[in-house]
Design a protein around this motif. Structure first.
Motif, PDB file in Angstrom:
ATOM      1  N   UNK A  85     -59.329 -28.146  19.190  1.00  0.00           N
ATOM      2  CA  UNK A  85     -59.631 -27.063  20.481  1.00  0.00           C
ATOM      3  C   UNK A  85     -60.369 -25.691  19.936  1.00  0.00           C
ATOM      4  N   UNK A  86     -59.764 -25.337  19.151  1.00  0.00           N
ATOM      5  CA  UNK A  86     -60.696 -24.314  18.503  1.00  0.00           C
ATOM      6  C   UNK A  86     -59.890 -23.129  18.816  1.00  0.00           C
ATOM      7  N   UNK A  87     -60.454 -21.870  18.248  1.00  0.00           N
ATOM      8  CA  UNK A  87     -59.037 -20.746  18.418  1.00  0.00           C
ATOM      9  C   UNK A  87     -59.399 -20.206  20.017  1.00  0.00           C
ATOM     10  N   UNK A  88     -58.727 -19.788  21.139  1.00  0.00           N
ATOM     11  CA  UNK A  88     -59.326 -19.459  22.113  1.00  0.00           C
ATOM     12  C   UNK A  88     -60.807 -18.586  22.160  1.00  0.00           C
ATOM     13  N   UNK A  89     -60.174 -17.199  21.565  1.00  0.00           N
ATOM     14  CA  UNK A  89     -61.297 -16.197  20.418  1.00  0.00           C
ATOM     15  C   UNK A  89     -63.008 -17.590  21.303  1.00  0.00           C
ATOM     16  N   UNK A  90     -62.254 -18.022  19.967  1.00  0.00           N
ATOM     17  CA  UNK A  90     -64.119 -19.459  20.142  1.00  0.00           C
ATOM     18  C   UNK A  90     -64.727 -19.534  21.294  1.00  0.00           C
ATOM     19  N   UNK A  91     -63.075 -19.308  22.587  1.00  0.00           N
ATOM     20  CA  UNK A  91     -64.365 -20.682  23.386  1.00  0.00           C
ATOM     21  C   UNK A  91     -64.395 -19.310  24.536  1.00  0.00           C
ATOM     22  N   UNK A  92     -64.062 -18.364  24.102  1.00  0.00           N
ATOM     23  CA  UNK A  92     -64.059 -16.586  24.685  1.00  0.00           C
ATOM     24  C   UNK A  92     -65.185 -16.762  24.665  1.00  0.00           C
ATOM     25  N   UNK A  93     -65.777 -16.784  23.307  1.00  0.00           N
ATOM     26  CA  UNK A  93     -67.550 -16.224  23.128  1.00  0.00           C
ATOM     27  C   UNK A  93     -67.905 -16.874  23.182  1.00  0.00           C
ATOM     28  N   UNK A  94     -68.229 -18.148  23.399  1.00  0.00           N
ATOM     29  CA  UNK A  94     -68.929 -19.076  23.237  1.00  0.00           C
ATOM     30  C   UNK A  94     -69.365 -18.779  25.491  1.00  0.00           C
ATOM     31  N   UNK A  95     -68.134 -19.182  25.779  1.00  0.00           N
ATOM     32  CA  UNK A  95     -68.138 -19.249  27.503  1.00  0.00           C
ATOM     33  C   UNK A  95     -68.936 -17.834  27.627  1.00  0.00           C
ATOM     34  N   UNK A  96     -68.556 -16.834  26.901  1.00  0.00           N
ATOM     35  CA  UNK A  96     -68.743 -15.265  26.929  1.00  0.00           C
ATOM     36  C   UNK A  96     -71.188 -15.528  27.166  1.00  0.00           C
ATOM     37  N   UNK A  97     -71.299 -15.810  25.934  1.00  0.00           N
ATOM     38  CA  UNK A  97     -72.673 -16.624  25.505  1.00  0.00           C
ATOM     39  C   UNK A  97     -73.802 -17.090  26.269  1.00  0.00           C
ATOM     40  N   UNK A  98     -72.671 -17.964  27.268  1.00  0.00           N
ATOM     41  CA  UNK A  98     -73.525 -19.374  27.545  1.00  0.00           C
ATOM     42  C   UNK A  98     -73.808 -18.569  29.015  1.00  0.00           C
TER      43      UNK A  98
END
Ligand code: PLP
Length: 416
Positions: A85-98
Motif C-alpha cells: 500500500x506504500x508509505x502513508x506520505x505518498x498516499x497523502x501526497x497523491x490525495x492532495x494532488x487529486x
C-alpha cells in the motif's frame, strides 16, 4: 558421464495435453510494435536520412532534476522491503494532488488511494481482481485502444467488447451502439481520456452519464487518465472520473476507479510510478490481490514520487514544450494532411486517403520515419476497423526532430 536422476527422464515429453499452459494465453494478440517490425521486414530505409521515430509513446523531455536528486539521496532505502500500500506520505501526497487538480472535497488517502508500479501493470491487474470469469463476462473497451485492456480482459476470463471511436462520434467511443444486454453483461468498462491514440477527451457530462449507467447496471469503470496533464489550454484541463462523481454527489466514488501516472506528466516512464484511486471497497480487494501480485514500489521511488506529485511548475513547463511543438508540426501539415490538434495528449491521429500500413512502409523506406498504422491499434468491430487509414504519431522527440519528420511525411505524401 554423470547419470541422470530418474525424475529428470523424458523431461520434454512429460507435459500432458490436459496440463498444458494457460489456454487463455493463445487468445493474446501480438503487440503493435511486433506487428510493425513484421511490416517493415526486408526494408532498408534510405541511408542518407537519419532515423526518426514517432511510433513509440515514450516521453523524451527531460525528467525533473529535483525528483532524480530525491531518488538518488534515498538509495539507502533499498535495504527495506516496500509495502503493497506504500508509505502513508505518498498516499497523502497523491490525495492532495487529486484534491487540488480535480477540486475534490473528500478523499481518504488511506482507503481511497493505492500506489502502483506504473499504470500498465495496474490496468492489467485490476481486471484480474474485479472480473468474475464466465461465458457472459464482458469488458467494454474503446476502439482503437491501449492493448493492455484487451489482454487484461482475456486473461481474466472475459470477452472484450470494442466500441468504435470514429469521426462521427467525435473520436470518442460511440456508447449509443452498446445494447441493453451488453450493458447488463458488462462487468468492467475501460475508459481512456484523454484518449490514446485519438487525443479525444470525455466531458464532465459524458462521464456523469457513464457513471449513471455503471450504477444502474452495476459495473465498474476503470478510467485511464494517464494523459490528463498534457493539455493545451491552461484554463481548461481535462475532466476526470472522480471529479464527475463528486459533481453528481457520488462522494464515495462508488463503482469508479481512476489510473494516473508520472510517466507522461513528469517525464518519468522509467520510474514505474502511478496510482489508483476511487471506490474504497474495490481498492480493498485490489490491495488484497496486489499483496500476491507483488508489485510494491521501491521506497526511494515512492519518495521521488512524493516530490513529483507535490510540484506543478515542471508540469506546466512540460505542457509549454508540447504546445510549441504541436503548433510547429501542425503548421507544416496545414493544407497537406487531414489532421487536427488533439483535445489533449501527445499524439496526432491523421486520416489518410490511402492504406495506413502501405503508407507507413513507404514512409519508413523513403524517409526513415517510423509511425504506427492506426489499424494495428484497433480491432474489427461493428463491421469496421476504426483505425484503418489512420496513423498514430507520437510527438515525443525534440521539436526540431518532430518538425523534420513532418516535412518528410509531407514529402512522402506528395510523392504518392
Ligand atoms: C493509454 C495508456 N495507458 C497506460 C499507459 C501505461 O503507462 P505507465 O505504465 O507508464 O503508467 C500508457 C503508456 O503508454 C498508455 O498509453
Amino acid at each position: 558421464m554423470p547419470c541422470r536422476p530418474p525424475y529428470a527422464r523424458n523431461w520434454t515429453s512429460r507435459r500432458r495435453p490436459d496440463k498444458s499452459l494457460n489456454p487463455r494465453l493463445s487468445q493474446l494478440q501480438p503487440y503493435p510494435f511486433e506487428r510493425l517490425r513484421e511490416l517493415f521486414g526486408g526494408i532498408e530505409p534510405a541511408p542518407q536520412k537519419s532515423a526518426i521515430s514517432l511510433s513509440i509513446g515514450e516521453p523524451r523531455h527531460a525528467a525533473p532534476a529535483f525528483v532524480l536528486e530525491e531518488i538518488g539521496s534515498n538509495l539507502g532505502r533499498l535495504s527495506n522491503y516496500p509495502s503493497t500500500v506504500g508509505i502513508p506520505e505518498l498516499r497523502q501526497a497523491i490525495a492532495g494532488w487529486l484534491q487540488r487538480r480535480f477540486g475534490l472535497a473528500e478523499l481518504e488517502a488511506d482507503r481511497q488511494v493505492l500506489p502502483v508500479s506504473g499504470t500498465r501493470e495496474a490496468l492489467f491487474a485490476f481486471a484480474q481482481t474485479v472480473v468474475r470469469p464466465g461465458p457472459e463476462a464482458l469488458v467494454i473497451c474503446p476502439n482503437p485502444f491501449y492493448q493492455i485492456y484487451e489482454g487484461a480482459a482475456l486473461l481474466a476470463g472475459a470477452r472484450p467488447h470494442f466500441v468504435n471511436c470514429t469521426a462521427s462520434s467525435g473520436l470518442l467511443p460511440d456508447f449509443g451502439s452498446v445494447t441493453e444486454q451488453q450493458w447488463q453483461d458488462c462487468q468492467l468498462l475501460y475508459l481512456c481520456s484523454p484518449g490514446n491514440p485519438t487525443g479525444a477527451v470525455l466531458s464532465l457530462q459524458q462521464l456523469q452519464q457513464l457513471i449513471a449507467l455503471a450504477r444502474e447496471y452495476d459495473f465498474i469503470i476503470a478510467s485511464d487518465e494517464c494523459y490528463s496533464e498534457i493539455y493545451f489550454d491552461e484554463s481548461d484541463p481535462p475532466a476526470g472520473l472522480l471529479q464527475a462523481c463528486a459533481a453528481m454527489g457520488n462522494s464515495d466514488y462508488r463503482n469508479c476507479v481512476v489510473f494516473h501516472s508520472l510517466s507522461k506528466r513528469s517525464n518519468l516512464p522509467g520510474l514505474r510510478s502511478g496510482f489508483v484511486a476511487g471506490d474504497a471497497q474495490i481498492l480493498k480487494q485490489f490491495a488484497l490481490y496486489r499483496t500476491y501480485h507483488g508489485c510494491a514500489m521501491p521506497v526511494h521511488h515512492q519518495l521521488g514520487s512524493i516530490a513529483a506529485w507535490s510540484d506543478e511548475a515542471h508540469v506546466r513547463a512540460n505542457r509549454q514544450l508540447y504546445r510549441e511543438k504541436f503548433a510547429a508540426v501542425l503548421a507544416v501539415f496545414s493544407g497537406k494532411l487531414d489532421v487536427s490538434a488533439p483535445d489533449a495528449g501527445f499524439y496526432l491521429w491523421p486520416h489518410l486517403e490511402t492504406s495506413d500500413t502501405g503508407f507507413a512502409r513507404q514512409l519508413y523506406a523513403s524517409e526513415n520515419v517510423t509511425v504506427l498504422p492506426g489499424s494495428f491499434l484497433a480491432r474489427d468491430a461493428q463491421g469496421t476497423n476504426p483505425g484503418t487509414n489512420h496513423l498514430r504519431m507520437a510527438l515525443v522527440a525534440e521539436q526540431e526532430q518532430c518538425v523534420e519528420a513532418a516535412h518528410r511525411i509531407v514529402h512522402c505524401l506528395e510523392s504518392l
